[in-house]
Scaffold this active site. Structure first.
Site, mmCIF file in Angstrom:
data_model
loop_
_atom_site.group_PDB
_atom_site.id
_atom_site.type_symbol
_atom_site.label_atom_id
_atom_site.label_comp_id
_atom_site.label_asym_id
_atom_site.label_seq_id
_atom_site.Cartn_x
_atom_site.Cartn_y
_atom_site.Cartn_z
ATOM 1 N N GLY A 1 4.342 -7.373 -5.889
ATOM 2 C CA GLY A 1 4.064 -8.801 -5.802
ATOM 3 C C GLY A 1 4.213 -9.499 -7.143
ATOM 4 N N PRO B 1 -6.978 7.231 -14.573
ATOM 5 C CA PRO B 1 -5.952 7.297 -15.628
ATOM 6 C C PRO B 1 -4.531 7.325 -15.084
ATOM 7 C CG PRO B 1 -7.743 8.829 -16.084
ATOM 8 C CD PRO B 1 -7.993 8.297 -14.706
ATOM 9 N N GLN C 1 0.227 1.178 -14.170
ATOM 10 C CA GLN C 1 0.123 -0.230 -14.537
ATOM 11 C C GLN C 1 0.692 -0.506 -15.918
ATOM 12 O OE1 GLN C 1 -1.562 -3.149 -12.645
ATOM 13 N NE2 GLN C 1 -0.338 -1.702 -11.508
ATOM 14 N N GLY D 1 -4.029 -4.880 -15.291
ATOM 15 C CA GLY D 1 -2.727 -5.225 -14.739
ATOM 16 C C GLY D 1 -1.995 -6.341 -15.460
ATOM 17 N N GLU D 2 -2.708 -7.268 -16.125
ATOM 18 C CA GLU D 2 -2.059 -8.396 -16.782
ATOM 19 C C GLU D 2 -1.816 -8.143 -18.266
ATOM 20 O OE1 GLU D 2 -1.149 -10.510 -14.686
ATOM 21 O OE2 GLU D 2 -2.619 -10.522 -13.060
#
Length: 742
Positions: free
Chosen positions: A244, A636, A642, A708-709
């Protein structure tokens, strides 16, 4: 209560849904109806599906003069052609609190206006996909076209969102060293592997939608608002998402079109966007024009910064993202002024993309910091150390944790920063110019209200539910880990269910918020169930734990026992069977951060080594390292997924990705993976992630910050800084192209 043993959290476990995905049995929206779409588990059946294909506007602005549908309607298999002339009018009631950025919407098929190239102007519904596709090609639309405004450099921006502290103009004038830099950042598109798709079915006045979305509740609320339906008349289902990156954070027009077509035809309708349609049917990271004026003393202490930031938005909605945050909190500076403006254009609405706001801002700020370090003859890491703040100077709040100095130290050691020659264009391997660069990053990890439901069954297994999503970070797995430890069960005895608006409410699956928000609700629900079982045991005369202090009871592998005497205990199964209980269940919740007492961010230090062909200007990333202060790492293995993915996305942002628009008619020239370039295996170098040990319990019970960002924030700047070190050329535009280096 005694702390629960942590057997699952922190372990490098494989994905619990991995087998479903690699065997092709995971149910994605575009694949429905699927053999597994039955009534099991409360999922409604789906039969008799027909297909819909959208007809896109071929102009960038104007009005529809006429639509000729006769040839399409005569084509074998075509059931209906729906457009503004025959579509039912929809109420589009207010939906405050839904995922619509500014409370306005593109009202599909409600009038003759064309607001951007590719806007849906009709939809063809047919018994087969091929018939719908051919039918769509037969629809003839005539327009009264106007010249669209699609160039951010030639359009008038809106009113600014301001921020100021101190006197930035005076601070800049008094600075011994001043930089005045202008940056251009291209529009980026998300390009997930799974295309956006919707299947819609009406049962009377009840609507069920299978949709690719990162927020089932937001899509639920938007659909209810558009069709004027009560909340309990809409259900959104989305068990799997094939990527996404932010593109699914709102309900897009095609979802409304599919539901509208299903209502008109009284058949379940499937609508799948083509790869080309995803470039104007869903959002994008907007193009930026960003001017930064920066001032410091001769020792490198920052004194002032002035940020003038423009980005594109649509003419019918105003899109905002957190682009101001990095300039306010990354470095200590007494004088800061920011002006953030949206530029309305004849385009579709942008949407958040990985590292929203912070990723574009970090390219500008971290590139400028590197340029300042070069001007002063200071090592880039040392310059950043000298300007490390003791608090968030925009709020005067202490940082919950801030370990950027440690990120620098660990990263420099592990990457071999001492190999870097500070003199540009000084390191060569044959015809290749070699350069090293780094950049810092931060991200304001989200924490939003969320709910979860946990049930412990008499056979000792558990089911936990929440209406969140898993677009790839491993939500199924990480939430199962959290639930298993809270309940004292093994991973194999816990099932986590998500992706259904009938499950307990959760906020968007984005903004690095899911583990902090949903995970906290899951822990709360599972803790309540475990405590119910403990209370039942210590009050049960027949239990081996009768009379034991409840605070001394822990659960491991489904067995309750006295922490001071492990032989004294019993299993969940025995306890529930003896008490004639078929289940124990509880609802859990997380209320969000509440009154903030500290500034809550995740941090990164990214290091990159590049080679640049001295003759061709071709840039290759050879090595990359990311070091992260991201709180407690739940899994981990998933964290690596990620971090490595974020760095790869940053390589795309830095070197490859740009959406090109023909400003004559608003057409996107490179709408497809043949022309819009993204990193492939050949582009991926030696790449590694390191996570600092620790947790941040100021933000949530789990001590997580979200990963994630932040993993993409700073990557493009690190690569750009490495390119300068290799070539001596400062490139202030993204992507960094061969043409810019020649």
């Amino acid at each position: 209560m005694s702390p629960q043993p942590q057997a699952a959290v922190g372990a490098p476990l494989s994905r619990v849904d991995g087998r479903l995905k690699v065997t092709g049995t995971a149910e994605y929206a575009a694949e429905l109806p699927h053999a597994r779409t039955t009534s099991r588990g409360g999922t409604p059946t789906l039969k008799g599906v027909v297909h819909a294909v959208i007809v896109d506007a071929s102009i960038g602005r104007g009005r529809i003069r006429s639509i000729d549908t006769h040839a399409a309607e005569k084509h074998t298999g075509v059931l209906r052609v729906i457009h503004h002339g025959n579509a039912p009018k929809l109420p589009y009631r207010d939906n405050s609190g839904s995922n619509n950025p500014a409370g306005r919407r593109l009202r599909v098929f409600q009038d003759d206006k064309v607001l951007f190239h590719g806007q849906p102007v009709a939809v063809v519904v047919a018994t087969t996909l091929e018939a719908a596709q051919h039918g769509a090609s037969l629809v003839e639309v005539r327009y009264d076209a106007e010249k669209p405004s699609t160039d951010i450099t030639k359009a008038k921006p809106g009113e600014p969102t301001p921020y100021a502290r101190g006197d930035a103009e005076a601070g800049l004038r008094s600075s011994a060293v001043r930089l005045d830099l202008t940056y251009e950042l291209a529009r980026n598109h998300h390009n997930p592997m799974e295309p956006h798709a919707t299947v819609a079915r009406w049962d009377g006045n009840r609507l069920t939608v299978w949709d690719k979305t990162q927020w089932v509740m937001g899509t639920h609320d938007e659909i209810a608002a558009v069709f004027g339906l009560p909340a309990d008349a809409v259900r959104v289902i989305n068990p799997f998402v094939g990527g996404g990156f932010g593109s699914g954070l709102r309900c897009w027009p095609h979802t409304i079109v599919a539901a509208l077509a299903a209502r008109v035809t009284r058949r379940p309708v499937k609508l799948v966007l083509s790869r080309k349609q995803m470039y104007f049917g869903t959002g994008f990271r907007p193009a930026y024009e960003y001017r930064l004026r920066l001032g410091s003393d001769r020792r490198g202490r920052l004194n002032a910064a002035i940020h003038d930031i423009d980005h594109e938005t649509s003419s019918y909605e105003t899109f905002f993202e957190a682009v101001l945050g990095a300039g306010q909190m990354m470095y200590s500076m007494p004088n800061v002024r920011q002006a953030y403006r949206q530029v309305p254009l004849d385009v579709n609405t942008p949407i958040w993309m990985r590292g929203p706001g912070f990723a574009p801002a970090s390219f500008v700020i971290e590139s400028a910091m590197d340029e300042l370090a070069d001007e002063l003859g200071i090592d880039p890491i040392e310059l950043r150390r000298r300007n490390e703040p003791s608090e968030d100077e925009s709020t005067h709040q202490p940082f919950s944790t801030r370990r950027l100095r440690e990120c620098y130290t660990v990263g420099a050691r592990e990457f071999g920063w001492d190999r870097r020659n500070p003199r540009p264009r000084s390191t060569r391997e044959g015809n290749l110019l070699i350069g090293l660069g780094m950049a810092a990053g931060g991200y304001d990890s989200g924490r939003y209200p969320g709910q979860a439901r946990a049930r412990l069954d008499a056979d000792g297994t558990a089911v936990v539910e929440a209406a969140t999503t898993d677009m790839g970070p491993g939500t199924y797995t990480s939430q199962t880990q959290v639930a298993a430890d809270a309940l004292g069960l093994t991973m194999g005895t816990v099932t986590f269910r998500l992706g259904d608006s009938e499950y307990p409410f959760t906020s968007p699956h984005g903004g690095s918020s899911t583990m902090a928000s949903v995970g906290s609700a899951v822990v709360d629900a599972c803790n309540k169930v475990r405590r119910q079982a403990i209370k039942l045991a210590v009050e049960d005369h027949e239990s081996p734990l009768y009379g034991v202090d409840a605070d001394d009871v822990v659960v491991r592998n489904g067995r309750l026992h006295d922490r001071n005497n492990t032989a004294r205990g019993e299993t969940y199964q025995c306890l529930l069977a003896r008490n004639d209980r078929s289940r124990l269940e509880a609802n859990g919740s997380y209320e969000g951060p509440g009154s903030e007492r500290s500034a809550y961010f995740a941090y990164s230090a990214t290091f990159a080594e590049v080679s640049v062909d001295a003759d061709l200007g071709l840039v290759r990333v050879r090595k990359m390292l990311g070091v992260y202060d991201a709180g407690r790492i739940i899994s981990p293995k998933l964290a690596d997924s990620q971090a490595l993915g974020g760095m790869i996305g940053g390589i795309g942002q830095a070197l490859l990705e740009q959406t090109v628009t023909d400003h004559r008619d608003g057409r996107i020239v490179n709408a497809g993976l043949a022309d819009y370039l993204v990193p492939v295996n050949a582009d991926i170098p030696e790449i590694k992630a390191i996570y600092l040990d620790g947790e941040d319990t100021a933000g949530n019970l789990l001590g997580v910050k979200g990963l994630g960002e932040v993993v993409q924030v700073g990557v493009a700047a690190a690569i750009g800084n490495a390119v300068y070190n290799a070539t001596g050329r400062r490139i202030r535009q993204l992507p960094i192209t061969v043409e810019a280096l020649l």
